[in-house]
Design a protein around this motif. Structure first.
Motif, mmCIF file in Angstrom:
data_model
loop_
_atom_site.group_PDB
_atom_site.id
_atom_site.type_symbol
_atom_site.label_atom_id
_atom_site.label_comp_id
_atom_site.label_asym_id
_atom_site.label_seq_id
_atom_site.Cartn_x
_atom_site.Cartn_y
_atom_site.Cartn_z
ATOM 1 N N PHE A 15 4.403 16.005 37.762
ATOM 2 C CA PHE A 15 4.649 17.091 39.266
ATOM 3 C C PHE A 15 4.210 17.726 39.093
ATOM 4 O O PHE A 15 3.643 18.521 37.577
ATOM 5 N N LEU B 225 10.444 23.665 39.456
ATOM 6 C CA LEU B 225 10.923 22.304 40.030
ATOM 7 C C LEU B 225 12.096 22.351 39.033
ATOM 8 O O LEU B 225 12.302 23.070 37.791
ATOM 9 N N SER C 91 18.723 18.263 47.047
ATOM 10 C CA SER C 91 17.199 17.697 46.189
ATOM 11 C C SER C 91 17.679 15.982 47.095
ATOM 12 O O SER C 91 16.751 15.012 47.470
ATOM 13 N N PRO D 203 11.757 18.706 44.636
ATOM 14 C CA PRO D 203 10.960 17.760 43.591
ATOM 15 C C PRO D 203 12.966 18.419 42.459
ATOM 16 O O PRO D 203 12.852 19.190 42.317
#
Length: 257
Positions: free
Chosen positions: A18, A26, A36, A49
């Protein structure tokens, strides 16, 4: 431009990492949050993410990482577990993030986030490769600031300091320091006359030069400095006075003090 990289355990390649730009975040936990799974990041159409850690001992929403320029912060969203962020290059250096703590700044360039999970320790890595530096202003005039530690890397005393630091620079952070005799033996290829007396003289000289002890002629030379070698190595490594790249200096011919 991204500023941090999050690397999951058992990461198979860059496609599983990531990359976060400043201001991006995140979340991590046992399951992705509802937004998400069904929502998108405003203005992008992409899903937020999420780093999924599939273990019953990890909270569904365990924490959040946020990129902030050249560093990052960690929020511990668990109500019970303390998280640990280790510096793999720091000889055991770490920080603890208490349950519920938000936006704790992490100062390490390379970090390992460790989460306790029902008798196991799970983790992932965070890299912060971005380095920002101030640009020198050529218009400034006046005398230059005196260096904090004026060391000449061509002299024998610096070779002695490097030899003392060598075991720890080679990745053994808890290694015992070499003895004076071992330092003399290490330096003989470039300093054939190296002896116990000469090495000890340079160690005493370094203690004065690096201001760990007052010079002998001082009116108050202070108490005897115990653990002189340990103090020198600790100071040198803490302030990067000797770096791993300088170990090659031990192989060359040395100039006099």
């Amino acid at each position: 431009m991204y500023s941090i990289i999050v690397v999951p355990a058992q990461c198979a390649g860059p496609e599983e990492q990531f990359r976060l730009a400043p201001g991006e975040s995140l979340r991590f936990g046992r399951t992705p949050p509802p937004e998400s799974r069904t929502g998108t990041v405003p203005g992008t159409g992409a899903r937020p993410p999420h780093l999924t850690l599939t273990h019953d001992g990890i909270s569904r929403t365990a924490g959040e990482i946020r990129a902030s320029g050249a560093f990052w912060t960690l929020s511990n969203l668990s109500s019970r577990q303390t998280y640990v962020v280790e510096n793999p290059e720091g000889a055991g250096e770490h920080i603890k993030i208490a349950p519920g703590r938000l936006d704790a700044p992490v100062p390490f360039e390379f970090s390992r986030v460790v989460l306790p999970a029902a008798g196991e320790l799970l983790g992932f890595e965070v890299w912060a490769p971005r380095h920002d530096y101030v640009a020198a202003d050529p218009s400034l005039e006046g005398t230059l600031t005196a260096p904090a530690f004026a060391l000449d890397r061509t002299k024998r005393y610096f070779a002695v300091l490097t030899a003392l630091c060598e075991p720890r620079l080679r990745g053994e952070p808890h290694a015992p320091l070499p003895t004076v005799d071992q330092v003399a033996e290490r330096l003989r290829p470039g300093w054939p006359a190296a002896s116990r007396t000469a090495v000890q003289w340079n160690i005493d000289y370094l203690a004065v030069k690096l201001r760990l002890k007052q010079p002998p002629e001082s009116a108050d030379c202070g108490p005897r400095l115990n653990g002189k070698k340990e103090s020198l190595v600790s100071l040198a490594l803490r302030f990067d006075l000797v770096r791993e790249s300088e170990l090659a200096l031990l192989e060359r011919e040395l100039d006099p003090r």
